[in-house]
Design an enzyme around this catalytic site. Structure first.
Site, PDB file in Angstrom:
ATOM      1  N   ASP A  13       0.820  -1.198   0.000  1.00  0.00           N
ATOM      2  CA  ASP A  13       0.000   0.000   0.000  1.00  0.00           C
ATOM      3  C   ASP A  13       0.866   1.264   0.000  1.00  0.00           C
ATOM      4  OD1 ASP A  13      -2.793   1.106   0.459  1.00  0.00           O
ATOM      5  OD2 ASP A  13      -1.715   2.032   2.122  1.00  0.00           O
ATOM      6  N   GLU A  64       1.731  -0.485  -4.952  1.00  0.00           N
ATOM      7  CA  GLU A  64       0.759   0.549  -5.304  1.00  0.00           C
ATOM      8  C   GLU A  64       1.568   1.830  -5.476  1.00  0.00           C
ATOM      9  OE1 GLU A  64      -3.141   3.037  -3.781  1.00  0.00           O
ATOM     10  OE2 GLU A  64      -1.575   2.482  -2.385  1.00  0.00           O
TER      11      GLU A  64
HETATM   12  C1  GLC Z   1      -4.177   3.214  -0.527  1.00  0.00           C
HETATM   13  C2  GLC Z   1      -5.448   2.406  -0.437  1.00  0.00           C
HETATM   14  C3  GLC Z   1      -6.551   3.294   0.056  1.00  0.00           C
HETATM   15  C4  GLC Z   1      -6.174   3.826   1.424  1.00  0.00           C
HETATM   16  C5  GLC Z   1      -4.812   4.506   1.386  1.00  0.00           C
HETATM   17  C6  GLC Z   1      -4.274   4.725   2.761  1.00  0.00           C
HETATM   18  O1  GLC Z   1      -4.248   4.203  -1.483  1.00  0.00           O
HETATM   19  O2  GLC Z   1      -5.737   1.817  -1.670  1.00  0.00           O
HETATM   20  O3  GLC Z   1      -7.776   2.632   0.101  1.00  0.00           O
HETATM   21  O4  GLC Z   1      -7.145   4.738   1.842  1.00  0.00           O
HETATM   22  O5  GLC Z   1      -3.846   3.738   0.727  1.00  0.00           O
HETATM   23  O6  GLC Z   1      -3.874   3.518   3.340  1.00  0.00           O
END
Ligand code: GLC
Ligand code: CA
Length: 570
Positions: free
Chosen positions: A213, A267
């Site tokens: 993440d 991500e």
């Molecule tokens: C990422 C996740 C999202 C979350 C953020 C903070 O972007 O996909 O859903 O709110 O991280 O953890």
């Protein structure tokens, strides 16, 4: 010595992730087994055959750990167990094993940028005085202003407002997301050790990989310098800082050291394709989400350019591209592509845009077949295969997303793409829960009966049938092994490419129908073909049955393709 002699799987199965189809399970909205209205692990286990039949290679679970749910589970108090509301650790282990028996690997979500404000480390930090060791795992700082009454700097939270909140004793702490998500200090050795331990913990439990993440945000400039619009890439105070690569090299060594190597999926939201690709160097992450494609408007030029730029950036590092049309953070494709202006994936920017769901659905079908035909791996967010629209009329008092709350209701937030799935029946909870009276954590619309799995399974023209067919044909790899993409000259309103000698994918965005080449057999089409021509907002996969023919446009008919082509090159 050969792989077989070492008792390991052969190379091609070891690299399963290079062209995998990964299905994203948002557990709380997938299926409820115990009747409390909240999806759970038992609900997923019951429905594994559905996922296997859909034809996916892996399941990625959004955070399933204990959490106060300030951000739908992205605020974690314990990274080594399961939220008791949705199940237990031993159930998760059974789920991982059962999925694997059905041919599906498991990917878990790791959140290294921040923890929950209820995490023992942060509670400890709050209970300890300024300057204490417990506070060094986070970003505690004195405030600015005469009395320290102002945040230490101007950094803004991604969810809106200042990225700093004040502790009871007057010090401030950093949170790039909600105040309930304090950022960890990646300068601290405990933070490294803890996360390496978490990785090992899940790898030992049989997970095949992790989704990381906010992977480009972990490292911060310790001088807390302000954001500058003219900053060079890599010079942002908290995005894409060079030291991140050291972290991922360490993680890669851990992943590669497992009996069967594990996969790291980042991500990574970065506009610069080359900076993005640096995370995918051979000793770092295996893949990362390609959000540029997701955020692309439904227009041939930008989409073609996005595909080309992703492929060119990935090639030098020999990493496969990923193709994503939706996830739990963005507007559902059916709604997004149905808008008069299709360029916004994010809720905040869409307020007031008129939407035509029929057009959106037709385009979402075309986009799905396009994504499935591209070289690399593909991600499907639960409900995308059902063509669920964004739920836009969730009553304010039922909304959960901190984006909604922190923007004072200006940004509708992400709840609309997180509504529980409809499985069967003609009224809520549509088989989502065995308890007909269950109050779901987010209410389902009353007109979702035709969108249920049962209704769509019976209809060969449904979105679900399209996904099933598309994924099954994709598994056969009609392009042959690893065949690269070759653009075909079909003009500006069309995205057309061949892979291998026998396979082509053609998407028509324009109003004028496109003549398909003779001798090519349609394998799958996203909407009905008109004789031998491809109508607007439709994708077709073609297969050459004879090796004499080619996929080039018919020479005597190219002039009719569409108006815009004629001006080309002038
Ligand atoms: C990422 C996740 C999202 C979350 C953020 C903070 O972007 O996909 O859903 O709110 O991280 O953890
Ligand atoms: Ca439940």
């Amino acid at each position: 010595m050969s792989a077989a002699l070492l008792g390991r799987e052969p190379e091609h199965t070891l690299a399963w992730w290079r062209d995998a189809v990964v299905y994203q399970v948002y557990v709380r909205s997938f299926g409820d087994a115990n009747g409390d209205g909240i999806g759970d692990l038992a609900g997923v286990r019951e429905r594994l055959p559905y996922l296997a039949a859909l034809g996916v290679d892996a399941l990625w679970f959004n955070p399933w750990y204990p959490s106060p749910l300030a951000d739908a589970g992205y605020d974690i108090t314990d990274y080594r167990s399961i939220d008791p509301v949705i199940g237990t650790l031993s159930e998760a282990e059974r789920l991982i094993a059962e999925a694997r028996e059905l041919g599906m690997r498991t990917i878990v979500d790791i959140v290294p940028n921040h923890v929950s404000s209820q995490h023992p480390w942060f509670r400890d930090a709050l209970a300890s005085p300024p300057g204490s060791a417990a506070r060094e795992r986070f970003w505690f700082r004195p405030g600015a202003g005469a009395m320290g009454e102002l945040p230490p700097n101007g950094w803004q939270s991604i969810f809106g407002g200042s990225a700093w909140s004040r502790a009871g004793d007057g010090e401030w702490y950093l949170h790039l997301f909600a105040p309930e998500q304090p950022d960890l200090n990646w300068e601290h050795p405990d933070v490294w050790a803890e996360h390496e331990g978490i990785l090992r913990f899940w790898f030992e439990r049989g997970v095949a990989g992790v989704r990381i993440d906010s992977a480009a945000l972990l490292v911060k400039d310790p001088r807390l310098s302000e954001e500058r619009p003219d900053a060079e890439p890599g010079d942002h105070p908290f995005v894409d800082r060079d030291q991140l690569h050291e972290i991922y090299r360490r993680w890669r060594a851990i992943a590669d050291g497992c009996d069967e190597p594990r996969v790291l999926i980042g991500e990574v939201w970065l506009p610069d394709a080359d900076r993005f690709a640096r995370y995918l160097r051979p000793d770092e992450l295996h893949t990362a989400f390609n959000f540029d494609f997701l955020a692309c408007p439904w227009e041939p030029g930008p989409m073609r350019a996005s595909i080309q730029s992703a492929l060119s950036a990935h090639a030098p590092v020999d990493a496969p591209a990923t193709w994503v049309l939706s996830n739990h953070d963005v507007t559902r494709p059916v709604t997004r592509y149905g808008r008069a202006d299709t360029s916004f994936a994010f809720e905040s920017k869409r307020v007031g845009t008129p939407t035509d769901l029929n057009r959106g659905r037709r385009r979402a079908r075309a986009a799905a077949l396009l994504a499935m035909a591209l070289p690399g791996s593909m991600y499907i967010y639960q409900g995308e295969e059902l063509g669920l629209p964004e739920v836009e009329d969730i009553p304010p008092d039922r909304r959960q997303d901190p984006m909604w709350l922190r923007s004072g209701g200006v940004d509708p937030g992400r709840d609309g793409c997180r509504v529980p799935l409809p499985w069967s029946g003609d009224k809520p909870p549509y088989g989502f829960s065995p308890n007909e009276q269950a109050e779901l954590w987010l209410e389902q619309p009353t007109d979702w009966s035709p969108l249920s799995v049962a209704a769509q399974s019976a209809d060969p023209g449904s979105m679900l049938s399209l996904y099933r067919t598309g994924l099954h044909v994709r598994r056969e790899a009609p392009w042959g092994s690893g065949a690269e993409l070759r653009w075909l000259p079909y003009g500006e309103q069309v995205i057309a490419f061949a892979r291998g000698d026998r396979f082509a994918c053609i998407v028509n965005f324009g109003r004028e129908p496109v003549e398909l080449p003779r001798d090519a057999m349609p394998l799958v089409a996203s909407s009905e073909l008109r004789g031998s021509s491809l109508p607007q907002d439709t994708t077709v996969w073609l297969y050459l049955s004879t090796n004499r023919a080619t996929f080039e446009p018919e020479p005597n008919r190219t002039d009719n393709h569409n108006e815009n082509d004629r001006g080309e090159g002038r």
